[in-house]
Scaffold this active site. Structure first.
Site, PDB file in Angstrom:
ATOM      1  N   ASP A 154      -4.765   3.591  -1.842  1.00 46.13           N
ATOM      2  CA  ASP A 154      -5.802   3.910  -0.857  1.00 46.13           C
ATOM      3  C   ASP A 154      -6.365   5.317  -1.063  1.00 46.13           C
ATOM      4  OD1 ASP A 154      -6.019   1.589   0.889  1.00 46.13           O
ATOM      5  OD2 ASP A 154      -3.920   2.005   1.393  1.00 46.13           O
ATOM      6  N   SER A 180       0.848  -1.193   0.000  1.00 43.89           N
ATOM      7  CA  SER A 180       0.000   0.000   0.000  1.00 43.89           C
ATOM      8  C   SER A 180       0.879   1.237   0.000  1.00 43.89           C
ATOM      9  CB  SER A 180      -0.881   0.021   1.251  1.00 43.89           C
ATOM     10  OG  SER A 180      -1.362   1.339   1.447  1.00 43.89           O
ATOM     11  N   MET A 190     -11.104  -6.043   5.495  1.00 41.24           N
ATOM     12  CA  MET A 190     -10.283  -5.168   6.325  1.00 41.24           C
ATOM     13  C   MET A 190      -9.995  -5.868   7.652  1.00 41.24           C
ATOM     14  SD  MET A 190      -9.900  -2.522   4.444  1.00 41.24           S
ATOM     15  CE  MET A 190      -8.910  -1.620   5.631  1.00 41.24           C
ATOM     16  N   MET A 195      -8.953   8.087   0.214  1.00 39.80           N
ATOM     17  CA  MET A 195      -9.745   8.489   1.394  1.00 39.80           C
ATOM     18  C   MET A 195     -10.262   9.907   1.212  1.00 39.80           C
ATOM     19  SD  MET A 195      -7.330   7.030   4.418  1.00 39.80           S
ATOM     20  CE  MET A 195      -6.512   5.433   4.306  1.00 39.80           C
ATOM     21  N   ASP A 251      -6.415  -6.599   4.245  1.00 45.67           N
ATOM     22  CA  ASP A 251      -5.792  -5.267   4.327  1.00 45.67           C
ATOM     23  C   ASP A 251      -5.792  -4.770   5.768  1.00 45.67           C
ATOM     24  OD1 ASP A 251      -4.985  -2.639   3.908  1.00 45.67           O
ATOM     25  OD2 ASP A 251      -6.673  -2.100   2.614  1.00 45.67           O
ATOM     26  N   MET A 306     -12.197   4.472  -0.335  1.00 43.25           N
ATOM     27  CA  MET A 306     -12.825   4.732   0.965  1.00 43.25           C
ATOM     28  C   MET A 306     -13.463   6.113   0.840  1.00 43.25           C
ATOM     29  SD  MET A 306      -9.689   3.230   3.216  1.00 43.25           S
ATOM     30  CE  MET A 306      -8.573   3.323   1.819  1.00 43.25           C
ATOM     31  N   HIS A 309      -1.259  -1.303  -4.266  1.00 40.36           N
ATOM     32  CA  HIS A 309      -2.519  -0.993  -3.569  1.00 40.36           C
ATOM     33  C   HIS A 309      -2.584   0.515  -3.331  1.00 40.36           C
ATOM     34  CE1 HIS A 309      -5.964  -2.051  -0.992  1.00 40.36           C
ATOM     35  NE2 HIS A 309      -5.524  -1.113  -0.164  1.00 40.36           N
ATOM     36  N   HIS A 325      -8.456   1.108  -3.833  1.00 34.12           N
ATOM     37  CA  HIS A 325      -9.332   0.848  -2.686  1.00 34.12           C
ATOM     38  C   HIS A 325     -10.029   2.164  -2.340  1.00 34.12           C
ATOM     39  CE1 HIS A 325      -9.471  -0.164   1.936  1.00 34.12           C
ATOM     40  NE2 HIS A 325     -10.664  -0.010   1.413  1.00 34.12           N
TER      41      HIS A 325
HETATM   42  C1  DX5 Z   1      -6.170   1.472   5.754  1.00 34.40           C
HETATM   43  C2  DX5 Z   1      -5.733   1.168   4.343  1.00 34.40           C
HETATM   44  C3  DX5 Z   1      -4.616   0.204   4.252  1.00 34.40           C
HETATM   45  C4  DX5 Z   1      -3.340   0.644   4.919  1.00 34.40           C
HETATM   46  C5  DX5 Z   1      -2.670  -0.569   5.448  1.00 34.40           C
HETATM   47  O1  DX5 Z   1      -7.345   2.212   5.728  1.00 34.40           O
HETATM   48  O2  DX5 Z   1      -6.815   0.637   3.591  1.00 34.40           O
HETATM   49  O3  DX5 Z   1      -4.365  -0.200   2.921  1.00 34.40           O
HETATM   50  O4  DX5 Z   1      -2.466   1.317   4.085  1.00 34.40           O
HETATM   51  O5  DX5 Z   1      -1.568  -0.161   6.180  1.00 34.40           O
HETATM   52  P1  DX5 Z   1      -0.773  -1.140   7.124  1.00 34.40           P
HETATM   53  O6  DX5 Z   1      -0.262  -2.278   6.284  1.00 34.40           O
HETATM   54  O7  DX5 Z   1       0.318  -0.280   7.667  1.00 34.40           O
HETATM   55  O8  DX5 Z   1      -1.736  -1.617   8.180  1.00 34.40           O
HETATM   56 ZN    ZN Z   2      -6.397  -0.302   1.577  1.00 31.08          ZN
END
Ligand code: DX5
Ligand code: ZN
Length: 221
Positions: A36, A9, A138, A38, A176, A69, A34, A67
């Site tokens: 992310d 990620s 998750m 947000m 994840d 969010m 990956h 991903h």
């Molecule tokens: C959290 C993200 C993850 C995050 C994971 O909301 O969706 O992808 O980057 O990070 P680690 O591997 O550090 O838990």
């Molecule tokens: Zn993620």
């Protein structure tokens, strides 16, 4: 043995050097990037969007796994497809019409998936298995990297593995949150085949050493 995929990620990468970071992590053996997204609305953090996806796209051949969010989700899906995303996943709570959103992702030429928070029930899978290419579980609450793995997720992984096997479909099972060398084998044994890891990889200087160590653990699973 299933095909195991490691998906770093970039949430934990150096955002000032993202092109170099994704090249380096793929050279170190990553299978998937990956990504992310947000929105400071669905989750309490704000990250990156289609422009950044487009900017890293020429740097790697590896699939980009977006991903989402964000809430709502539909408006932004074509933008990510045009920006070079290969996989797009979203949280069912963030879409008013889950079936439509899955179809929208596929119509835009991407693989589609649902993401389940630790407390989100699996019944959202009941009527859409034929529209899923990937299921993302998750193992932390979404919003931040570097959190601890929630062990209750192991039971859920096993339950989803059963559903996938019973469906006879080729659906990836990605996990994840809080994945590291120390627990990746246990997560694989529960039934996952694709492993997101942010801080465990980008938090260390030698990406190849970590990815190799993860693959060694997976070979034991
Ligand atoms: C959290 C993200 C993850 C995050 C994971 O909301 O969706 O992808 O980057 O990070 P680690 O591997 O550090 O838990
Ligand atoms: Zn993620």
């Amino acid at each position: 043995m299933p095909t195991f995929r490691i998906a770093p990620s970039i949430l934990s990468a150096d955002f000032a050097r993202l092109g170099e970071e994704v090249r380096n992590v793929v050279a170190a053996g990553a299978d998937i990037i990956h990504f992310d997204v947000m929105d400071n609305h669905y989750v309490p953090n704000l990250t990156i969007g289609p422009l950044v996806c487009q900017a890293i796209r020429p740097h790697v051949q590896a699939p980009i796994d977006v991903h989402l969010m964000v809430k709502p989700v539909d408006r932004i899906i074509p933008d990510f497809a045009q920006a070079g995303a290969n996989i797009i996943t979203f949280h069912p709570e963030a879409s008013e019409h889950i079936d439509r959103t899955l179809q929208l992702i596929r119509d835009n030429g991407c693989k589609a998936g649902l993401v389940f928070n630790p407390a989100t029930p699996l019944h959202y899978l009941d009527h859409v298995m034929d529209k899923l290419d990937i299921i993302l579980l998750m193992s932390v609450n979404p919003g931040f990297g570097g959190q601890s793995f929630i062990r209750e997720a192991l039971k859920k992984i096993a339950a989803v593995r059963q559903r996938i096997d019973a469906s006879g479909r080729d659906i990836m099972l990605e996990v994840d949150g809080g994945i590291k060398v120390e627990n990746i084998a246990e997560v694989a044994k529960a039934g996952a085949d694709t492993f997101v890891a942010g801080s465990a990889i980008f938090g260390k200087p030698d990406y190849k050493a970590i990815i190799d160590a993860m693959r060694n653990e997976l070979a034991k699973a």
